[in-house]
Design a protein around this motif. Structure first.
Motif, short mmCIF file in Angstrom:
data_model
loop_
_atom_site.label_atom_id
_atom_site.label_comp_id
_atom_site.label_asym_id
_atom_site.label_seq_id
_atom_site.Cartn_x
_atom_site.Cartn_y
_atom_site.Cartn_z
N ALA A 14 -17.40 -2.70 2.61
CA ALA A 14 -18.43 -2.02 2.14
C ALA A 14 -17.56 -0.10 1.88
O ALA A 14 -17.49 0.40 0.90
CB ALA A 14 -18.94 -1.29 3.37
N SER A 15 -15.92 -0.63 2.43
CA SER A 15 -14.81 0.15 2.29
C SER A 15 -14.73 0.75 1.01
O SER A 15 -14.92 1.95 0.44
CB SER A 15 -13.83 0.82 3.17
OG SER A 15 -12.84 -0.47 2.30
N VAL A 16 -14.69 -0.23 0.01
CA VAL A 16 -14.35 -0.17 -0.91
C VAL A 16 -15.68 0.29 -2.03
O VAL A 16 -15.29 1.23 -2.91
CB VAL A 16 -14.32 -2.07 -2.25
CG1 VAL A 16 -14.36 -1.74 -3.41
CG2 VAL A 16 -13.03 -1.88 -1.25
N LEU A 17 -16.89 0.42 -1.61
CA LEU A 17 -17.92 0.36 -2.55
C LEU A 17 -17.89 2.24 -2.48
O LEU A 17 -18.46 3.35 -2.96
CB LEU A 17 -18.90 -0.18 -1.66
CG LEU A 17 -19.20 -2.30 -2.16
CD1 LEU A 17 -20.87 -2.56 -1.53
CD2 LEU A 17 -18.96 -1.89 -3.77
N GLN A 18 -17.98 2.51 -1.24
CA GLN A 18 -18.56 3.63 -0.35
C GLN A 18 -17.01 4.76 -1.06
O GLN A 18 -16.73 5.82 -0.96
CB GLN A 18 -18.05 3.80 0.77
CG GLN A 18 -19.67 3.02 1.45
CD GLN A 18 -19.93 2.91 3.09
OE1 GLN A 18 -18.67 3.20 3.89
NE2 GLN A 18 -21.40 3.16 3.51
N ALA A 19 -15.52 3.56 -1.31
CA ALA A 19 -14.66 4.78 -2.14
C ALA A 19 -14.94 5.40 -2.84
O ALA A 19 -14.33 6.82 -2.09
CB ALA A 19 -13.41 4.04 -2.11
N VAL A 20 -15.55 5.12 -4.12
CA VAL A 20 -15.99 5.76 -5.03
C VAL A 20 -16.79 7.07 -4.90
O VAL A 20 -17.32 8.29 -5.14
CB VAL A 20 -16.34 4.76 -6.40
CG1 VAL A 20 -16.88 6.26 -7.47
CG2 VAL A 20 -15.55 4.46 -6.36
#
Length: 294
Positions: A14-20
């Motif tokens: 989730a953190s990778v998706l929400q990073a952007v």
């Protein structure tokens, strides 16, 4: 332990998706805490996809906390940074150094030690006083956010990250203090309110810290806040124990796993190319923005 590790995988992804999404969101006020930031982030599909993973991770976390000591679950959740690092390396082509790959291995080794040493969850139900203390800590997290918003950049990121970690720690503890989900029991249980306030405050503080400040500093503060305090509460007040004769291995595994996660703290800000953010614009990804704690 399988549920705890599954929760870490969900939060790390989730953190990778929400990073952007978080860094591509236009900043609002100059304050360290901006409630409207959440509303702006919700307009982006990557953020919503990350929330779906967060929701699944939260459910797995609850199951894990009902079966394992808090110290084991907390260390596993901190290890989601290792998942973030690996996913970022695969999907976003972020290059990990030898030290960072070593840190991923160290995290895995620490979790393996904890898995071998952990006993069952404590059998102490928790006193009424502890429930009110958790509610007080949750309210204090909100107060910390208001104060942190006036601090300079690096100090603000650390304070917000530490506050977010304390809020997430409140959720870890209060999951164990909510022994009935009937409406009457929830309405009369201070721990239920602590869970909602602590989770919401932590989510807001972390989102604000990662959108504006040093993500590495904020993430390091959060890892410390969400692991050490809840682990102490679990052992001292809730009766969490290790397997006979393996207390030393549990302590070693906890220290090793959390230390490895701290080395990977920069994976709140792995460089990510953002579609629609403007030509030639690059933003820094941000650490997990989790629903799992509220």
């Amino acid at each position: 332990m399988i549920c705890a590790l599954g929760s870490a995988v969900c939060f790390g992804t989730a953190s990778v998706l929400q990073a952007v999404a978080a860094r591509a969101t236009a900043p609002g006020t100059g304050s360290g805490v901006d409630p409207a930031l959440l509303l702006r982030a919700l307009r982006q599909w990557r953020y919503l996809a990350g929330l779906a993973f967060d929701g699944l991770g939260f459910l797995l976390q609850v199951v894990a906390l009902r079966s394992l000591p808090i110290y084991a679950v907390g260390a596993a959740l901190a290890a989601s940074l290792a998942v973030t690092a690996v996913v970022a390396a695969r999907l976003l082509r972020v290059r990990l150094s030898g030290v960072e790959w070593g840190a991923v291995a160290v995290v895995c080794a620490g979790l393996a030690m904890l898995g071998l040493a952990s006993g069952d969850e404590g059998d102490h139900g928790g006193s009424t006083a502890l429930r009110f203390v958790m509610l007080g800590v949750a309210v204090a997290v909100l107060g910390l956010g208001a104060v942190a918003g006036r601090l300079p950049g690096r100090a603000r990121a650390l304070a917000l990250g530490l506050g977010a970690g304390c809020g997430f720690g409140v959720v870890e503890v209060t999951v164990r203090l909510v022994d009935s989900v009937t409406p009457k029991a929830l309405l009369t249980n201070p721990a239920a309110y602590a869970l909602l306030v602590g989770g919401g405050a932590a989510f807001l503080l972390l989102t604000s810290a990662l959108q504006r400040g040093s993500v590495t500093v904020a993430t390091a503060g959060m890892v410390v806040g969400e692991t050490i305090g809840p682990a102490v509460v679990g052992v001292v007040w809730l009766g969490d124990r290790t397997r006979e004769g393996l207390g030393w291995l549990a302590v070693l595994g906890f220290v090793v796993a959390v230390s490895g996660a701290l080395v990977l703290a920069r994976f709140g800000e792995a460089p990510v190319a953002v579609e629609g953010a403007g030509e030639g614009v690059e933003v820094r990804g941000v650490r997990r923005l989790r629903v799992r704690r509220g």
